[in-house]
Structure formats: structure tokens, C-alpha cells
Write an enzyme that holds these catalytic residues in place. Structure first.
Site, PDB file in Angstrom:
ATOM      1  N   ASP A   1      -6.690  -2.443  -7.475  1.00 52.32           N
ATOM      2  CA  ASP A   1      -7.418  -3.043  -6.362  1.00 52.32           C
ATOM      3  C   ASP A   1      -7.698  -4.498  -6.710  1.00 52.32           C
ATOM      4  O   ASP A   1      -7.839  -4.843  -7.886  1.00 52.32           O
ATOM      5  CB  ASP A   1      -8.735  -2.310  -6.108  1.00 52.32           C
ATOM      6  CG  ASP A   1      -9.389  -2.765  -4.811  1.00 52.32           C
ATOM      7  OD1 ASP A   1      -9.107  -2.160  -3.767  1.00 52.32           O
ATOM      8  OD2 ASP A   1     -10.163  -3.747  -4.845  1.00 52.32           O
TER       9      ASP A   1
ATOM     10  N   TYR B   1     -15.381 -12.010  -0.585  1.00 48.46           N
ATOM     11  CA  TYR B   1     -16.117 -10.808  -0.973  1.00 48.46           C
ATOM     12  C   TYR B   1     -17.357 -11.170  -1.777  1.00 48.46           C
ATOM     13  O   TYR B   1     -18.446 -10.617  -1.565  1.00 48.46           O
ATOM     14  CB  TYR B   1     -15.228  -9.880  -1.797  1.00 48.46           C
ATOM     15  CG  TYR B   1     -14.257  -9.067  -0.969  1.00 48.46           C
ATOM     16  CD1 TYR B   1     -14.713  -8.190   0.005  1.00 48.46           C
ATOM     17  CD2 TYR B   1     -12.882  -9.161  -1.175  1.00 48.46           C
ATOM     18  CE1 TYR B   1     -13.826  -7.435   0.762  1.00 48.46           C
ATOM     19  CE2 TYR B   1     -11.994  -8.414  -0.423  1.00 48.46           C
ATOM     20  CZ  TYR B   1     -12.463  -7.553   0.541  1.00 48.46           C
ATOM     21  OH  TYR B   1     -11.587  -6.811   1.297  1.00 48.46           O
TER      22      TYR B   1
ATOM     23  N   ARG C   1       0.820  -1.217   0.000  1.00 43.47           N
ATOM     24  CA  ARG C   1       0.000   0.000   0.000  1.00 43.47           C
ATOM     25  C   ARG C   1       0.850   1.261   0.000  1.00 43.47           C
ATOM     26  O   ARG C   1       0.435   2.303   0.493  1.00 43.47           O
ATOM     27  CB  ARG C   1      -0.976   0.009   1.178  1.00 43.47           C
ATOM     28  CG  ARG C   1      -2.040  -1.076   1.069  1.00 43.47           C
ATOM     29  CD  ARG C   1      -3.004  -1.024   2.240  1.00 43.47           C
ATOM     30  NE  ARG C   1      -3.990  -2.088   2.157  1.00 43.47           N
ATOM     31  CZ  ARG C   1      -4.710  -2.544   3.182  1.00 43.47           C
ATOM     32  NH1 ARG C   1      -4.539  -2.011   4.379  1.00 43.47           N
ATOM     33  NH2 ARG C   1      -5.585  -3.501   3.021  1.00 43.47           N
TER      34      ARG C   1
END
Length: 370
Positions: A102, A177, A53
Site C-alpha cells: 500500500d 493524506y 490492483r
């Protein structure tokens, strides 16, 4: 945002020829970099450093160029992706860049209705719950993510001898997810499918392994020098469940990109009990979070693998002397490893002082100079 809004060196970059499988690490200018040498467990001039990140999150220049642009939209804008990916390389002098994107981008690219909601994360409007739902997980083609190929071409032209790391979400984390409909603390629906409908679960992970492998291939063929598979949520599993229900799909992803000859990194959070299995899945480099010392991580992973990690990201909020002392502990614990890439034990926190990261890179480079 147009090219005119970005630095001239970014907007003028152009894509080059894609490397052939098996040739990427041998032909790229980055081949002799400290990062790739460490991944290959070769002698290095200093311990290489990069941060998960690092592209975005804590940098004011990132916040400026992202202002008013949704996360998923920003991932599809090659010039913006190039600028954001380069920002930490310019500022911190890290030894590798990581592609700004992402983990849900390939799912969006194949038509899954999802959004990344600020403060929440990826939200799936119509979760995957039945066998009929699997039909929505079609194959991913390079044309689906043409913006990735374009951005990586721009990046490799700018980075020169600095390696670019491509990445993707691992099948388990993507499945979580998709099944939950968004982030989950306990992964109830995910585990219910894994335990109660093992055949459906296996089909779901196999489809996601195909999509993930294809996404990583696009990045490597465009010029990425290494790839990292993020399994953010897999630490929620016991080793036996990982071996039976997750390892085959992760191994399929690593097998898909093996012919390219680029280092393959595997990272998860809270995976101390899974480190050996994660290496067994096919990674060349295993990421260790801050809960397990590097020497113990090496014992658990076993020989023949480089390790990456593992300063606690929260340490960066302490005074500089404390940060350096804790970094020294990591370096000492990693001193006997065949290959070590210094990183945090998870990603950079949004409110981290960027200068603390810059000082940390300089400290590690200075302390480990051969």
C-alpha cells in the site's frame, strides 16, 4: 499466518542477491519480457498486459488468504505478500506482477501513526500541519522495510522471466493524506497549505520525495524490474499548480532511481491535462486513464515515452463481446505508439469477475500477436 498455510512453492522461496544500480534490467531474467521491451519502446511479440490492483481485490483466493488479517499487517508478512502477488500471474497469465503493498507503508515504517480502515482508506491520527510536524518525517532505511526486501527476494525466485513492478505513492498524494488526515474529496487543507504556505509545502514534498525515493530503491535493489509512481489525487490540480508545486518533488523521486536503469512509470487519475508534465517529471512510461484516448494521450505526452492504459475498469462488467470491442478501441488508438502496455484506466474494482480479466488478457495477446 505461517509458511505452512501457503503453497509450497511460495513458502520455500528464498531471497537472492540484489542487483547493482544500472544493471537490473540487463541482468534479470525478465529483461527480454514483452513488458520491459514495451517500456523501452522496443518491438514486442505481443502487447503486454497487467492490471493495476490485480494483486488482490477481486480474487477469491486473495480474500481467503487475507481473511482476518488487517491490510497493513498483511503488507509486512513476506510469505503472504508473495502469495498474493503471484495469484493474478497464475490465474490471468499477465505479463508482469505488481508487488502487493500500500502507498502508506513507508509512512507507517518511519513511525507515522496511521491505519487503513476498511471502506475508508488510510487515516492519519495526527495530521501534518506545521513546520514542527515535519520532524516526524524521518529518513527511511532498508531496515525499516526489511520485509519488503525479503518478499521481493521470494518473488523474483518464483517469477523467473516475469517482471516484478515495485511501486510507491507520489509526494503529492502522500502529502494529501498526511495533511487532510485521510481521504478527501476536495483537498481543502492540502491546497490551503500549497497556496498559502508555499515554503512549508515545498519542504513537506521534498521530505516525502526523499522517503519515496528510498522506498523505491529498496524494491529495485531487492529485484524489482520496473517501478510505478502512483499520484492518485494529483488530477485535482491545474497544470500551472502542478508545474510549480508538485513537479519538482516527483522529478526528485524519478531522479533518485534513474541510475538503476529500470523503467519508471507515472500514473494518476483524472490527469488528462497533466500528461505532458507527468512525462516531463522523468517517467519513461506515462499511464493514461480512460478519459483520454491513447493516441491523444501520446500527442499530449510527446515523443520519447511509452504509454500505459487505458480500458475503463467499469467496462469489465459488460458482456464479453462488449469488453472485447472496447479493448479493440484501445488497441487501435495505441497502434501507432512506440511502446504500449495494455492496462485499465485505473484499478480493478473489487466486484469484478476474475474470469473477465483472464479473458481480456487472452484477447489482447491473441489480437496483437506479431
Amino acid at each position: 499466518m505461517s509458511a505452512n498455510d501457503l503453497p509450497q512453492d511460495v513458502s520455500s522461496a528464498r531471497s537472492g542477491d540484489a542487483p547493482s544500480p544500472g544493471q537490473q534490467t540487463k541482468t534479470s531474467a525478465a529483461h527480454e519480457s514483452a513488458f520491459l521491451k514495451a517500456c523501452r519502446r522496443e518491438p514486442v511479440p505481443h502487447t503486454p498486459v497487467w492490471f493495476m490492483r490485480q494483486a488482490g481485490r477481486s480474487l477469491p483466493e486473495y480474500l481467503k488468504v487475507r481473511e482476518g488479517i488487517a491490510m497493513l499487517d498483511s503488507c509486512m508478512m513476506p510469505e503472504l505478500v508473495t502469495e498474493i502477488t503471484l495469484q493474478p500471474v497464475r490465474r490471468h497469465k499477465v505479463d508482469a506482477a505488481i508487488y502487493f503493498s500500500d502507498i502508506v507503508v513507508p509512512l507507517k515504517a518511519i513511525g507515522i501513526d496511521l491505519d487503513i480502515k476498511p471502506g475508508v482508506g488510510p487515516v492519519i491520527s495526527d495530521p501534518i500541519r506545521t513546520r514542527a510536524d515535519l520532524a516526524r518525517l524521518r529518513d527511511l532505511t532498508p531496515d525499516d522495510v526489511h520485509y519488503v526486501t525479503e518478499a521481493i527476494g521470494m518473488l523474483t525466485a518464483e517469477l523467473g522471466a516475469t517482471p516484478l513492478i515495485g511501486f510507491a505513492g507520489a509526494p503529492f498524494t502522500l502529502a494529501s493524506y498526511l495533511v487532510e488526515g485521510g481521504p478527501s474529496r476536495n483537498h481543502e487543507r492540502t491546497k490551503a497549505m500549497m497556496y498559502g504556505e508555499p515554503e512549508l509545502w515545498a519542504e513537506l514534498l521534498d521530505r516525502l520525495a526523499e522517503i519515496t525515493g528510498a522506498f523505491l530503491k529498496v524494491q529495485i535493489e531487492a529485484g524489482a524490474s520496473a517501478v510505478q509512481l502512483f499520484d492518485s489525487w494529483v488530477g485535482a490540480l491545474a497544470p500551472a499548480d502542478y508545474r510549480r508545486s508538485v513537479l519538482p518533488a516527483s522529478a526528485k523521486v524519478f531522479d533518485a532511481v534513474a541510475p538503476y536503469g529500470v523503467p519508471r512509470i507515472h500514473f494518476g487519475v483524472g490527469t488528462g491535462e497533466l500528461l505532458g508534465l507527468m512525462g516531463e517529471a522523468g517517467a519513461d512510461v506515462v499511464g493514461v486513464d480512460w478519459r483520454v484516448p491513447m493516441d491523444e494521450g501520446a500527442r499530449r505526452v510527446g515523443p520519447g515515452k511509452a504509454l500505459q492504459g487505458n480500458l475503463d475498469p467499469a467496462v469489465l462488467f459488460a458482456p464479453t463481446k462488449t469488453v472485447e470491442a472496447k479493448a479493440r478501441e484501445v488497441l487501435d488508438a495505441a497502434a501507432g505508439l512506440e511502446g504500449h502496455v495494455f492496462n485499465l484506466g485505473h484499478g480493478v474494482m473489487p466486484t469484478t469477475d476474475p474470469d473477465a480479466l483472464t479473458r481480456l488478457v487472452e484477447y489482447v495477446h491473441t489480437q496483437t500477436a506479431r
